[in-house]
Design a protein around this motif. Structure first.
Motif, PDB file in Angstrom:
ATOM      1  N   VAL A 128      -0.734 -47.701   8.228  1.00  0.00           N
ATOM      2  CA  VAL A 128       0.421 -48.174   8.316  1.00  0.00           C
ATOM      3  C   VAL A 128       1.704 -47.218   8.318  1.00  0.00           C
ATOM      4  CG1 VAL A 128       0.793 -48.817   6.018  1.00  0.00           C
ATOM      5  CG2 VAL A 128       2.115 -50.275   7.652  1.00  0.00           C
ATOM      6  N   THR A 129       2.554 -47.220   9.180  1.00  0.00           N
ATOM      7  CA  THR A 129       3.458 -46.553   9.417  1.00  0.00           C
ATOM      8  C   THR A 129       4.982 -47.291   9.516  1.00  0.00           C
ATOM      9  OG1 THR A 129       2.022 -44.795  10.407  1.00  0.00           O
ATOM     10  CG2 THR A 129       4.734 -44.658  10.607  1.00  0.00           C
ATOM     11  N   SER A 130       5.875 -47.230   8.912  1.00  0.00           N
ATOM     12  CA  SER A 130       7.158 -47.624   8.918  1.00  0.00           C
ATOM     13  C   SER A 130       8.419 -46.801   9.441  1.00  0.00           C
ATOM     14  CB  SER A 130       7.462 -48.469   7.487  1.00  0.00           C
ATOM     15  OG  SER A 130       8.601 -49.146   7.556  1.00  0.00           O
ATOM     16  N   TYR A 131       8.758 -47.168  10.637  1.00  0.00           N
ATOM     17  CA  TYR A 131       9.868 -46.043  11.106  1.00  0.00           C
ATOM     18  C   TYR A 131      11.181 -46.783  10.476  1.00  0.00           C
ATOM     19  CZ  TYR A 131       5.905 -44.861  13.637  1.00  0.00           C
ATOM     20  OH  TYR A 131       4.681 -44.150  14.215  1.00  0.00           O
ATOM     21  N   THR A 132      12.332 -45.768  10.444  1.00  0.00           N
ATOM     22  CA  THR A 132      13.301 -46.139   9.634  1.00  0.00           C
ATOM     23  C   THR A 132      14.667 -46.321  10.730  1.00  0.00           C
ATOM     24  OG1 THR A 132      14.070 -43.987   9.509  1.00  0.00           O
ATOM     25  CG2 THR A 132      12.658 -44.905   7.675  1.00  0.00           C
ATOM     26  N   SER A 133      15.747 -46.933  10.440  1.00  0.00           N
ATOM     27  CA  SER A 133      16.875 -47.118  11.166  1.00  0.00           C
ATOM     28  C   SER A 133      17.411 -45.548  11.611  1.00  0.00           C
ATOM     29  CB  SER A 133      17.715 -48.022  10.653  1.00  0.00           C
ATOM     30  OG  SER A 133      18.358 -47.599   9.472  1.00  0.00           O
ATOM     31  N   LYS A 134      17.303 -44.824  10.645  1.00  0.00           N
ATOM     32  CA  LYS A 134      17.693 -43.479  10.772  1.00  0.00           C
ATOM     33  C   LYS A 134      16.836 -42.788  11.992  1.00  0.00           C
ATOM     34  CE  LYS A 134      18.664 -41.217   7.200  1.00  0.00           C
ATOM     35  NZ  LYS A 134      18.348 -40.307   5.822  1.00  0.00           N
TER      36      LYS A 134
END
Length: 762
Positions: A128-134
């Motif tokens: 799993v990979t969680s991409y950020t708003s940054k």
């Protein structure tokens, strides 16, 4: 030292008065700390008293309430903050427990694992990979597809810039309508998902039926969860003005505040508008977004409400896709060449959802969420295909005018409880979910015209098909139970779970309204996951086995004789193992997997579900900060996709279309030492050659693309200002990008696209 002098010294310390200037002779022997304080003025007495009173109230509650007893104690010697104290959420809660950013800020340490809640990536037996708003802001990612350009396991099944975006994860199709919003299926925006209101984009590879219930159409290769922005502890006010080639201009406003006693209430608003000409000849695009998020964080009760409306309109044409005659594939045309000039498409989404959590005890939390969406589309939103293109690029085509809708109501609820039996820890999760969806669609086809993908003529228009009649009626329901057993200080974890699922689908003849298909099927699907941390370093070995029950595929190829036919539900299975390593500031995941599912095979002009597809692969993903100021994000995947058990064995052993062996997405950032505030960015995307039809007679060549960018942050008039510039497909290569989710259709690359923006944080 006498008492009078001690009081004088204490007064000097408290009031922050310059000690030496006012001290009596002899008091100068006091510790030097007494004279360092004046650099920071003391807070106003009234505010300090209010803060002290507030902290006192909070601490008083801490002595008597379970929720506050969970709050971490302030460090010894820390200065009490004047900011109100938010009630902390227990570890099993989701609201108020967003996983922290990993080093570099481009990805997060963890993600939501459906009914299991938020988990650190080392404690997750899945890739799993969680991409950020940054990351979204810095790359100027305008839609969900732009974010997923960073993932080596993801490719796209439509040409970029279409009104509707769809994906392929681990070689299997995932529709945008299967995207979850805050863990709930069926309520995320359809079409092109805007990113301005997103805090995280979480991508979990492989089936996730146990974790999140059934996706509307299966989502065998993986699942995508969107996490909306909520008001944080720090107020937010930012305004962005942007430009996208060829002449699109837009703006984005982001405002967030918390207020009320204990800062319990939060409000976050995101609004965006963009319009103008695109890089596709003669095409203009207009899009708007309004998203409001409200939340309440009490001692035991947490509530979040999200509502949004977004609209996307494409005028003057849409990007093409193509199918070919014979065994050859024509050379890719110029990506900016608009062969469907004059056509248009529109997508509207209105959605809302609510979530609530209540702590029955320190270790037991009830949760529930519910939402609905009304999605409408019309125009050339699908099947923009130049069919039967010959090697010279000529084809006989038709234009299709579609109209349709999706109305969905979705619900899920359950509880999570943490407890121990002897030396074994448990995290028990019970969940029930129900999704009801009605879809309608109709289309009109124009008369046949002759054109070329290199020298197109203006196509004949199809007339408006009128209101769309109902075409499908679907109910997906399930109940699941899972327990995460842990021992040896969580160095060994075992997840065991079962989900009982039921699929009820009806499809209708859109001309007569007569029911044409009906399925009511159910199954119990198991899953397990194992995590072992054998070494005294942050590394975990993991394995999982998971099954899913999936609604049968629907034929979406409007040129097929059995267009809109719905096939029976089916089971899919995945076996996966891998290793994860947190090297401090760089995280790595290496996965080995096998997924098997039934697949649609095109025979003549008719699709059937006779085949099975088995994909075996290896994935490496990486994110983090290699050294200070140098960040890395991406990875590589190697996939072997094979067809088995096809009708009469005619296609057994053939490579599944749309499964290139190699996919690489690798990006980096460098904060330059010679110009403070300046960051250089770069990304390489590579896809090896791939077959685009099941018979393996048509193959498109490998391709590589280079993206580049820079950003500069500075202070202007005491405000933080960030300038960003990105160029996607910097070298303006033209190539066939991949395969549509139907047999024998290819997608086209995007032209070089330049994006500029300036953001002011107030």
């Amino acid at each position: 030292m006498d008492g009078g002098r001690l009081l004088s010294a204490a007064a000097l310390l408290l009031l922050g008065v310059d000690g030496p200037a006012h001290a009596e002779p002899g008091v100068t022997s006091l510790p030097a700390v007494a004279v360092d304080a004046p650099k920071e003025k003391p807070r106003p007495v009234v505010r300090q008293n209010a803060a002290a009173a507030h902290v006192g109230r909070a601490r008083a509650r801490a002595a008597t309430t379970p929720a506050q007893r969970r709050a971490p104690s302030p460090p010894v010697g820390a200065t009490p903050s004047a900011a109100p104290v938010l009630f902390p959420a227990p570890s099993q809660a989701e609201l108020g427990n967003l996983p922290k950013e990993y080093a570099g800020g481009q990805a997060a340490r963890g993600a939501r694992l459906g009914m299991l809640g938020n988990r650190d990536f080392l404690d997750t037996p899945f890739n799993v990979t969680s991409y950020t708003s940054k990351l979204i802001e810095n790359q100027q990612a305008r839609t969900l597809s732009d974010v997923l350009e960073n993932d080596p396991s993801v490719r796209f099944t439509v040409s970029s810039g279409q009104v509707r975006e769809n994906f392929r994860i681990r070689g299997f199709s995932v529709l945008v309508s299967e995207t979850a919003l805050n863990g709930l299926y069926g309520v995320a925006p359809d079409g092109r998902v805007p990113t301005e209101f997103l805090e995280r984009v979480e991508v979990l590879k492989g089936p996730a039926a146990l974790l999140s219930g059934m996706a509307p159409y299966g989502a065998v290769g993986g699942s995508i969860n969107l996490v909306t922005k909520q008001a944080g502890d720090t107020p937010v006010t930012s305004v962005t003005a942007d430009y996208t080639s060829n002449s699109q201009f837009g703006t984005h406003i982001d405002v967030g505040r918390r207020f009320g006693q204990d800062n319990a209430f939060g409000v976050r608003f995101n609004g965006a508008y963009r319009g103008g000409d695109t890089t596709l000849d003669y095409q203009s695009r207009e899009r708007g977004l309004e998203a409001l998020a409200l939340d309440y964080r009490g001692e035991k009760l947490r509530i979040a409400l999200d509502a949004y409306f977004n609209q996307e309109i494409a005028r003057g044409g849409v990007p093409m896709m193509a199918s070919f005659t014979g065994t050859g594939v024509a050379a890719a045309p110029d990506s900016s060449n608009n062969i469907f000039r004059g056509l248009s498409g529109r997508m509207n989404n209105s959605g809302a959802m609510g979530r609530v959590e209540y702590d029955l005890a320190d270790n037991v939390t009830l949760f529930a969420s519910a939402g609905a969406i009304d999605a409408r589309f019309n125009g050339l939103t699908n099947s923009t295909v130049a069919t039967n293109v010959n090697v010279l690029g000529r084809y006989s085509g038709t234009a299709i005018n579609l109209r349709g809708y999706t109305d969905t109501i979705s619900f899920q609820g359950g509880l999570r409880a943490d407890f121990r039996t002897f030396d074994i820890g448990h995290r028990l999760s019970l969940s029930a979910a129900n999704l009801e969806s009605k879809t309608g669609s109709t289309f009109q086809r124009s008369s046949t015209f002759v054109s070329s993908i290199y020298f197109p003529v203006t196509p004949l228009m199809a007339r408006d098909p009128g209101e769309a009649p109902k075409s499908t009626d679907t109910t997906l329901s399930s109940i699941a139970l899972a327990d995460t057993l842990s021992a040896f200080d969580d160095r060994a974890q075992l997840i065991l779970g079962l989900r009982a699922q039921r699929v009820q689908t009806k499809s209708y003849n859109t001309t007569t309204g007569a029911e044409t298909n009906y399925y009511d099927d159910s199954a119990v699907t198991p899953a397990f996951g194992l995590i072992i941390k054998p070494l005294p370093i942050p590394m975990s070995l993991y394995a999982n086995y998971i099954e899913g029950l999936t609604q049968g595929d629907r034929v979406t190829d409007t040129a097929a004789a059995n267009y809109n036919q719905m096939f029976p539900p089916y089971k899919s299975r995945q076996i996966e193992t891998g290793v994860k390593w947190d090297a401090g500031t760089v995280a790595n995941t290496l996965s080995f997997y096998e997924i098997e599912k039934p697949s649609l095979i095109k025979s003549g002009n008719v699709y059937n579900s006779d085949g099975r597809q088995r994909n075996q692969g290896i994935e490496w993903s990486v994110f983090g900060e290699v050294v200070e100021g140098v960040r890395i994000l991406g990875g590589a995947s190697y996939t072997i996709g094979v067809l088995t058990k096809t009708a009469n064995g005619q296609l057994d052993g053939k490579t599944a279309y749309g499964t290139p062996k190699w996919q690489v997405n690798l990006g980096g950032e460098w904060d330059t030492p010679f110009v403070p505030g300046l960051t250089l960015e770069g990304r390489v995307v590579y896809t090896s050659a791939q077959f685009v039809n099941s018979a393996n007679t048509q193959k498109i060549p490998e391709w590589a693309r280079l993206d580049a960018g820079l950003r500069y942050s500075t202070q202007l008039l005491d405000k933080k200002v960030t300038f960003r510039a990105n160029a996607n497909n910097l070298l303006d290569h033209n190539y066939w990008a991949g395969s549509y989710f139907a047999d024998g259709i290819v997608t086209l690359s995007s032209p070089r696209t330049v994006l500029l923006s300036a953001t002011v944080d107030f």
